[in-house]
Design an enzyme around this catalytic site. Structure first.
Site, PDB file in Angstrom:
ATOM      1  N   ALA A  29       0.793  -1.220   0.000  1.00  0.00           N
ATOM      2  CA  ALA A  29       0.000   0.000   0.000  1.00  0.00           C
ATOM      3  C   ALA A  29       0.830   1.277   0.000  1.00  0.00           C
ATOM      4  O   ALA A  29       1.894   1.328   0.591  1.00  0.00           O
ATOM      5  CB  ALA A  29      -0.904  -0.017   1.225  1.00  0.00           C
ATOM      6  N   CYS A  30       0.301   2.320  -0.637  1.00  0.00           N
ATOM      7  CA  CYS A  30       0.732   3.713  -0.477  1.00  0.00           C
ATOM      8  C   CYS A  30       1.867   4.153  -1.409  1.00  0.00           C
ATOM      9  O   CYS A  30       2.744   3.382  -1.764  1.00  0.00           O
ATOM     10  CB  CYS A  30       1.140   4.015   0.954  1.00  0.00           C
ATOM     11  SG  CYS A  30       0.007   3.397   2.193  1.00  0.00           S
TER      12      CYS A  30
END
Length: 354
Positions: A29-30
């Site tokens: 993620a991210c």
């Protein structure tokens, strides 16, 4: 014919390189990127991708707060030098934020993280408090690096409420555009420091992310860029677009440019890859205007963004903690600088004591 064959071969090599450096890890993620506008218009953006709602709220923390690393006995202790505005996760950790000096910290997932052994006797800081420690104590990246490289404390992983492993790394940037990446690899602190470190995603470790990006620099990004949601592909796209977009001295244009880049590397809502639970939809975006001290936040379930002007916030010691409740309220938009309410601070999530 020769040109087509060469391009095909290059694509095969690119795919092989990504597979080699990522090993068996799926994309996680991210994404984070730093924009260098004209006349010192520095802006840092990030996306937050996760498998479930993390009940994110915004907080104002003043100077002079007595803090510790969340472990109780054996924690690192400090008093906050700077006030900050932060985004919390699970009402138990600081994931993102900017302090009153324009210093930004972004906490991102890193599957390869390995921290110090549990019997390490140095004072501890839970990963849920790590970004807050940096925001509380430093005005510049150089200051943060000088302190952290002493390796005087240990970072302690925390299991998320949904059972996910707490393995993260953190990026910091300041109003000059300087950046640093802090990771723990095989139990050892690794620091990358330099203004050229504009982008960070997730797996693999940062040295390998840079190797992937170096390979793609030989391609014309206007013609071909990797387009999947994998971390390595997001790293390449963010690295290209954060510099290819208009580099402006105008704050509105700079912030808009960074929002557009972060949307380009976001994962559409509803995406969940079978067998890779951390390939997840983007839940929210933040954009920090470090020159003008304005912190923007957008829930991807919201019709628009909100912002907080740090110059309008009283960070003096004794002014108390304040909270802007956003969890379950996706329609909060516009200038929210005056809408924080007095609150008790959240407690940093910590490992279960045996």
């Amino acid at each position: 014919m020769m040109q087509r064959l060469s391009l095909s071969c290059l694509l095969v090599v690119a795919v092989a390189l990504v597979a080699l450096v990522e090993g068996t890890h799926d994309a996680t993620a991210c994404t984070r990127a730093v924009y260098f506008g004209k006349e010192a218009q520095t802006v840092t953006g990030r996306s937050m991708d996760w498998v479930e709602d993390m009940h994110t709220n915004l907080w104002v923390f003043p100077r002079g707060m007595e803090r510790d690393g969340g472990l109780g006995k054996g924690s690192l202790e400090w008093t906050s030098k700077y006030g900050s505005v932060v985004a919390s996760v699970y009402e138990g950790g600081t994931a993102d934020g900017m302090n009153e000096k324009g210093f930004v910290a972004n906490l991102l997932y890193l599957a390869e993280s390995e921290y110090a052994a549990a019997d390490d006797q140095r004072p501890g800081v839970c990963i849920t408090a790590w970004a807050q420690y940096l925001l509380d104590n430093f005005a510049t990246v150089a200051e943060a690096v000088a302190a952290v490289e002493k390796d005087a404390f240990r970072v302690v992983p925390v299991i998320a409420p949904n059972g996910a492993k707490g393995t993260v790394h953190v990026a910091v940037s300041d109003s000059t555009g300087d950046s640093a990446i802090f990771e723990y690899v095989k139990g050892q602190l690794v620091i990358h420091h330099g203004k050229e470190l504009q982008v960070m995603t997730n797996s693999p470790t940062y040295d390998k992310q840079m190797a992937i990006n170096e390979y793609w620099k030989d391609f014309d990004g206007a013609v071909m860029l990797p387009g999947t949601v994998r971390a390595a592909d997001r790293f390449v796209r963010a690295s290209y677009y954060i510099n290819a977009c208009q580099q402006s001295a105008d704050a509105r244009e700079a912030v808009a440019a960074v929002f557009s880049v972060m949307r380009n590397v976001s994962v559409p809502r509803g995406i969940l890859k079978k067998g890779a639970p951390n390939v997840s939809s983007t839940l929210w975006l933040t954009v920090a205007d470090q020159k003008n001290r304005v912190y923007y936040y957008q829930d991807t379930n919201s019709p628009g963004a909100l912002w907080v002007k740090l110059d309008k916030i009283d960070f003096k010691e004794g002014t108390g903690v304040r909270k802007l409740t956003l969890a379950g309220k996706p329609d909060v938009v516009g200038d929210q600088s005056a809408n924080f309410a007095k609150s008790e601070p959240f407690q940093f999530l910590a490992p279960v004591q045996k």
